[in-house]
Design a protein around this motif. Sequence first.
Motif, PDB file in Angstrom:
ATOM      1  N   PRO A   6      -0.741 -18.634  60.143  1.00 34.45           N
ATOM      2  CA  PRO A   6       0.113 -19.416  59.242  1.00 34.45           C
ATOM      3  C   PRO A   6      -0.038 -20.931  59.415  1.00 34.45           C
ATOM      4  O   PRO A   6       0.183 -21.691  58.491  1.00 34.45           O
ATOM      5  CB  PRO A   6       1.531 -18.985  59.600  1.00 34.45           C
ATOM      6  CG  PRO A   6       1.391 -17.695  60.319  1.00 34.45           C
ATOM      7  CD  PRO A   6       0.024 -17.701  60.952  1.00 34.45           C
ATOM      8  N   SER A   7      -0.442 -21.379  60.600  1.00 34.66           N
ATOM      9  CA  SER A   7      -0.599 -22.814  60.818  1.00 34.66           C
ATOM     10  C   SER A   7      -2.048 -23.273  60.635  1.00 34.66           C
ATOM     11  O   SER A   7      -2.364 -24.428  60.883  1.00 34.66           O
ATOM     12  CB  SER A   7      -0.124 -23.184  62.229  1.00 34.66           C
ATOM     13  OG  SER A   7      -0.945 -22.557  63.205  1.00 34.66           O
ATOM     14  N   GLY A   8      -2.925 -22.373  60.198  1.00 24.75           N
ATOM     15  CA  GLY A   8      -4.341 -22.706  60.033  1.00 24.75           C
ATOM     16  C   GLY A   8      -4.589 -23.675  58.892  1.00 24.75           C
ATOM     17  O   GLY A   8      -3.803 -23.782  57.950  1.00 24.75           O
ATOM     18  N   LEU A   9      -5.708 -24.390  58.984  1.00 21.10           N
ATOM     19  CA  LEU A   9      -6.058 -25.378  57.968  1.00 21.10           C
ATOM     20  C   LEU A   9      -6.898 -24.796  56.832  1.00 21.10           C
ATOM     21  O   LEU A   9      -6.934 -25.347  55.741  1.00 21.10           O
ATOM     22  CB  LEU A   9      -6.836 -26.531  58.620  1.00 21.10           C
ATOM     23  CG  LEU A   9      -6.086 -27.304  59.710  1.00 21.10           C
ATOM     24  CD1 LEU A   9      -7.013 -28.339  60.338  1.00 21.10           C
ATOM     25  CD2 LEU A   9      -4.855 -27.964  59.127  1.00 21.10           C
ATOM     26  N   GLN A  10      -7.601 -23.700  57.076  1.00 15.33           N
ATOM     27  CA  GLN A  10      -8.483 -23.110  56.070  1.00 15.33           C
ATOM     28  C   GLN A  10      -7.723 -22.074  55.253  1.00 15.33           C
ATOM     29  O   GLN A  10      -6.880 -21.354  55.780  1.00 15.33           O
ATOM     30  CB  GLN A  10      -9.683 -22.438  56.745  1.00 15.33           C
ATOM     31  CG  GLN A  10     -10.488 -23.350  57.636  1.00 15.33           C
ATOM     32  CD  GLN A  10     -11.105 -24.510  56.874  1.00 15.33           C
ATOM     33  OE1 GLN A  10     -11.619 -24.335  55.780  1.00 15.33           O
ATOM     34  NE2 GLN A  10     -11.058 -25.682  57.455  1.00 15.33           N
ATOM     35  N   VAL A  11      -8.025 -22.019  53.962  1.00 19.08           N
ATOM     36  CA  VAL A  11      -7.389 -21.043  53.083  1.00 19.08           C
ATOM     37  C   VAL A  11      -8.443 -20.379  52.210  1.00 19.08           C
ATOM     38  O   VAL A  11      -9.534 -20.913  52.010  1.00 19.08           O
ATOM     39  CB  VAL A  11      -6.318 -21.703  52.171  1.00 19.08           C
ATOM     40  CG1 VAL A  11      -5.183 -22.284  52.992  1.00 19.08           C
ATOM     41  CG2 VAL A  11      -6.935 -22.773  51.292  1.00 19.08           C
ATOM     42  N   ILE A  12      -8.111 -19.211  51.697  1.00 20.65           N
ATOM     43  CA  ILE A  12      -8.963 -18.542  50.724  1.00 20.65           C
ATOM     44  C   ILE A  12      -8.651 -19.173  49.376  1.00 20.65           C
ATOM     45  O   ILE A  12      -7.489 -19.237  48.959  1.00 20.65           O
ATOM     46  CB  ILE A  12      -8.699 -17.033  50.715  1.00 20.65           C
ATOM     47  CG1 ILE A  12      -9.073 -16.450  52.077  1.00 20.65           C
ATOM     48  CG2 ILE A  12      -9.458 -16.358  49.587  1.00 20.65           C
ATOM     49  CD1 ILE A  12      -8.722 -14.994  52.255  1.00 20.65           C
TER      50      ILE A  12
END
Length: 58
Positions: A6-12
């Motif tokens: 949830p705190s990651g910078l990359q998204v699909i």
Amino acid sequence: MIAPDPSGLQVIDVCGALALPVAARPRCGIEPDRPLVLAASIHEQVLIVNAGTTVAVS
């Protein structure tokens, strides 16, 4: 290995693509225009990305 955070910078993105950061590619042995092997477990929610040169067929 790639897993949700949830705190990651990359998204699909809207096309279903996930960008692998440029800095991570050499550390994983991933080179431009070289094959990749992807393995996913939907149940475990993980994606494993390997350079095609690290996989052996037996």
